[in-house]
Design a protein around this motif. Structure first.
Motif, PDB file in Angstrom:
ATOM      1  N   SER A   1       0.854  -1.184   0.000  1.00  0.00           N
ATOM      2  CA  SER A   1       0.000   0.000   0.000  1.00  0.00           C
ATOM      3  C   SER A   1       0.892   1.237   0.000  1.00  0.00           C
ATOM      4  CB  SER A   1      -0.920   0.018   1.225  1.00  0.00           C
ATOM      5  OG  SER A   1      -1.853  -1.034   1.160  1.00  0.00           O
ATOM      6  N   PHE A   2       0.727   2.072  -1.018  1.00  0.00           N
ATOM      7  CA  PHE A   2       1.521   3.291  -1.181  1.00  0.00           C
ATOM      8  C   PHE A   2       0.572   4.481  -1.104  1.00  0.00           C
ATOM      9  CE2 PHE A   2       3.211   6.624  -3.998  1.00  0.00           C
ATOM     10  CZ  PHE A   2       4.455   6.848  -3.419  1.00  0.00           C
ATOM     11  N   ASN A   3       0.785   5.327  -0.091  1.00  0.00           N
ATOM     12  CA  ASN A   3      -0.067   6.486   0.149  1.00  0.00           C
ATOM     13  C   ASN A   3       0.786   7.740   0.108  1.00  0.00           C
ATOM     14  OD1 ASN A   3      -0.912   8.204   2.941  1.00  0.00           O
ATOM     15  ND2 ASN A   3      -2.484   8.014   1.385  1.00  0.00           N
TER      16      ASN A   3
ATOM     17  N   THR B   1      -4.819  -1.107  -7.657  1.00  0.00           N
ATOM     18  CA  THR B   1      -5.824  -0.042  -7.624  1.00  0.00           C
ATOM     19  C   THR B   1      -5.186   1.295  -7.253  1.00  0.00           C
ATOM     20  OG1 THR B   1      -6.375  -0.289  -5.277  1.00  0.00           O
ATOM     21  CG2 THR B   1      -7.556  -1.690  -6.830  1.00  0.00           C
ATOM     22  N   VAL B   2      -5.806   2.379  -7.715  1.00  0.00           N
ATOM     23  CA  VAL B   2      -5.411   3.716  -7.291  1.00  0.00           C
ATOM     24  C   VAL B   2      -6.667   4.564  -7.155  1.00  0.00           C
ATOM     25  CG1 VAL B   2      -4.963   4.432  -9.682  1.00  0.00           C
ATOM     26  CG2 VAL B   2      -4.035   5.783  -7.805  1.00  0.00           C
ATOM     27  N   HIS B   3      -6.711   5.360  -6.102  1.00  0.00           N
ATOM     28  CA  HIS B   3      -7.797   6.306  -5.867  1.00  0.00           C
ATOM     29  C   HIS B   3      -7.176   7.646  -5.458  1.00  0.00           C
ATOM     30  CE1 HIS B   3     -10.602   2.913  -5.870  1.00  0.00           C
ATOM     31  NE2 HIS B   3      -9.744   2.301  -5.071  1.00  0.00           N
ATOM     32  N   THR B   4      -7.739   8.747  -5.958  1.00  0.00           N
ATOM     33  CA  THR B   4      -7.208  10.071  -5.627  1.00  0.00           C
ATOM     34  C   THR B   4      -8.231  10.849  -4.812  1.00  0.00           C
ATOM     35  OG1 THR B   4      -8.035  11.156  -7.642  1.00  0.00           O
ATOM     36  CG2 THR B   4      -5.868  10.095  -7.767  1.00  0.00           C
ATOM     37  N   TYR B   5      -7.703  11.723  -3.926  1.00  0.00           N
ATOM     38  CA  TYR B   5      -8.554  12.468  -3.006  1.00  0.00           C
ATOM     39  C   TYR B   5      -8.058  13.914  -2.869  1.00  0.00           C
ATOM     40  CZ  TYR B   5      -9.804   7.697  -1.627  1.00  0.00           C
ATOM     41  OH  TYR B   5     -10.186   6.379  -1.636  1.00  0.00           O
ATOM     42  N   PRO B   6      -8.437  14.803  -3.783  1.00  0.00           N
ATOM     43  CA  PRO B   6      -8.129  16.228  -3.591  1.00  0.00           C
ATOM     44  C   PRO B   6      -9.045  16.786  -2.496  1.00  0.00           C
ATOM     45  CG  PRO B   6      -8.660  15.709  -5.896  1.00  0.00           C
ATOM     46  CD  PRO B   6      -9.094  14.552  -5.065  1.00  0.00           C
TER      47      PRO B   6
ATOM     48  N   SER C   1      -4.548  23.325   0.766  1.00  0.00           N
ATOM     49  CA  SER C   1      -5.158  22.266  -0.031  1.00  0.00           C
ATOM     50  C   SER C   1      -4.207  21.076  -0.064  1.00  0.00           C
ATOM     51  CB  SER C   1      -5.429  22.744  -1.463  1.00  0.00           C
ATOM     52  OG  SER C   1      -6.383  23.785  -1.487  1.00  0.00           O
ATOM     53  N   THR C   2      -4.776  19.876  -0.126  1.00  0.00           N
ATOM     54  CA  THR C   2      -3.950  18.667  -0.188  1.00  0.00           C
ATOM     55  C   THR C   2      -4.477  17.749  -1.282  1.00  0.00           C
ATOM     56  OG1 THR C   2      -5.273  17.451   1.440  1.00  0.00           O
ATOM     57  CG2 THR C   2      -3.420  18.754   2.274  1.00  0.00           C
ATOM     58  N   PHE C   3      -3.559  17.000  -1.845  1.00  0.00           N
ATOM     59  CA  PHE C   3      -3.910  15.944  -2.806  1.00  0.00           C
ATOM     60  C   PHE C   3      -3.345  14.646  -2.272  1.00  0.00           C
ATOM     61  CE2 PHE C   3      -2.142  13.380  -6.378  1.00  0.00           C
ATOM     62  CZ  PHE C   3      -3.343  12.869  -6.833  1.00  0.00           C
ATOM     63  N   ARG C   4      -4.213  13.644  -2.162  1.00  0.00           N
ATOM     64  CA  ARG C   4      -3.789  12.327  -1.676  1.00  0.00           C
ATOM     65  C   ARG C   4      -4.076  11.285  -2.739  1.00  0.00           C
ATOM     66  NH1 ARG C   4      -7.625  10.359   2.133  1.00  0.00           N
ATOM     67  NH2 ARG C   4      -7.811   8.178   1.575  1.00  0.00           N
ATOM     68  N   ALA C   5      -3.143  10.373  -2.919  1.00  0.00           N
ATOM     69  CA  ALA C   5      -3.348   9.230  -3.800  1.00  0.00           C
ATOM     70  C   ALA C   5      -3.040   7.962  -3.022  1.00  0.00           C
ATOM     71  CB  ALA C   5      -2.471   9.321  -5.044  1.00  0.00           C
ATOM     72  N   ASP C   6      -3.919   6.986  -3.103  1.00  0.00           N
ATOM     73  CA  ASP C   6      -3.730   5.681  -2.466  1.00  0.00           C
ATOM     74  C   ASP C   6      -3.588   4.627  -3.549  1.00  0.00           C
ATOM     75  OD1 ASP C   6      -4.072   6.907  -0.036  1.00  0.00           O
ATOM     76  OD2 ASP C   6      -6.157   6.298   0.203  1.00  0.00           O
ATOM     77  N   ILE C   7      -2.499   3.901  -3.523  1.00  0.00           N
ATOM     78  CA  ILE C   7      -2.256   2.838  -4.497  1.00  0.00           C
ATOM     79  C   ILE C   7      -2.038   1.526  -3.745  1.00  0.00           C
ATOM     80  CG2 ILE C   7      -0.715   1.972  -6.305  1.00  0.00           C
ATOM     81  CD1 ILE C   7      -0.106   4.843  -7.035  1.00  0.00           C
ATOM     82  N   ASP C   8      -2.751   0.488  -4.169  1.00  0.00           N
ATOM     83  CA  ASP C   8      -2.598  -0.835  -3.576  1.00  0.00           C
ATOM     84  C   ASP C   8      -2.214  -1.834  -4.663  1.00  0.00           C
ATOM     85  OD1 ASP C   8      -3.496  -0.638  -0.659  1.00  0.00           O
ATOM     86  OD2 ASP C   8      -5.142   0.349  -1.710  1.00  0.00           O
TER      87      ASP C   8
END
Length: 268
Positions: free
Chosen positions: A22-24, A121-126, A135-142
């Protein structure tokens, strides 16, 4: 040291271990006005749309030696994206000796790849703070794999695929497989830290914390960028447009935001 064919563990039939990476990552930005915030979110949505994320995940699949069976991707309104890939282990005639080495792998919207044995999988969360202009940008990759393929080989590429201020990385091996004598193996390679798979020049750029539970094959590493240049956190202008008091106030706010994310708690 590379393992010779005679030194490698001989397994009974299929390798049933599940290896999950898991890469965050977080990117932090100061956006003073509503217009700046909207421009930043629009930039992030364009920079990391589903098509680009799909390209990143396909490269990850190539690096770990998997075959993509199906791809599902979606850009969201008002922002964010997801991608999922379903993947299968490629036709491996002989396991590469480097598969068991602790070394960095190659460099480099939501996308999900579906595999018959594995998935990526990857999901992004601005998102943004309603009052403090951050402001923050987060990406979660599994990356979850079964068999001989290892998701750790893709870590170096993932780090270089995003502009990152903070990273949280988790790696876990689940289940067991058996050797030819029937003995259970709960892990099929040596590892004492995720940092073994991060290049030295990258490690020099970050403050890093490890939390490892060796008896459970659970490994956790957090990273926070050491260098701080306010110009890298302003969107659309440079710090010479600000007074010294404004520069200090924004700097304090950004550093507090990064510390809270890094340590996982509110700091008062």
């Amino acid at each position: 040291m590379k393992l010779t064919p005679d030194q490698r563990i001989q397994l009974h039939e299929f390798n049933n271990l599940t290896k999950s990476l898991s890469f965050n990552m977080y990117d932090i930005c100061y956006t003073k006005t509503k217009e700046e915030r909207e421009a930043y979110i629009e930039y992030i949505d364009e920079q990391y749309n589903a098509d680009r994320l799909t390209s990143i995940l396909n490269t990850v699949s190539d690096i770990i030696g998997a075959h993509v069976l199906n791809t599902a991707k979606q850009d969201y309104v008002p922002q964010g994206a997801s991608v999922t890939l379903l993947v299968s282990e490629g036709p491996v005639v002989e396991v590469p000796t480097e598969s068991f080495e602790e070394s960095p792998g190659p460099l480099p919207s939501n996308v999900v790849l579906q595999l018959d044995k594995s998935h990526i999988t990857v999901h992004t969360y601005p998102e943004y703070h309603p009052d403090e202009g951050i402001s923050t940008f987060r990406a979660d990759i599994d990356v979850s794999t079964c068999g001989e393929i290892s998701p750790l080989k893709a870590l170096n590429y993932l780090i270089h695929s995003f502009d990152t201020d903070i990273m949280t990385i988790d790696y876990r091996v689940r289940g067991f497989t058996r050797d030819i004598n029937g003995h259970k193996l709960f892990i099929d390679h040596e590892i004492n830290s995720i940092q073994n798979y991060i290049p030295e020049e990258v490690k020099q750029m970050f403050d890093m914390i490890d939390v490892n539970v060796y008896q459970e094959n659970i490994f956790h590493t957090k990273c926070k960028l050491k260098a701080f240049d306010l110009n890298n956190y302003l969107f659309g202008y440079t710090k010479d447009k600000l007074s010294m008091e404004e520069q200090q106030e924004i700097t304090d706010g950004l550093k507090l935001e990064m510390d809270e994310i890094f340590y996982g708690k509110n700091i008062y």
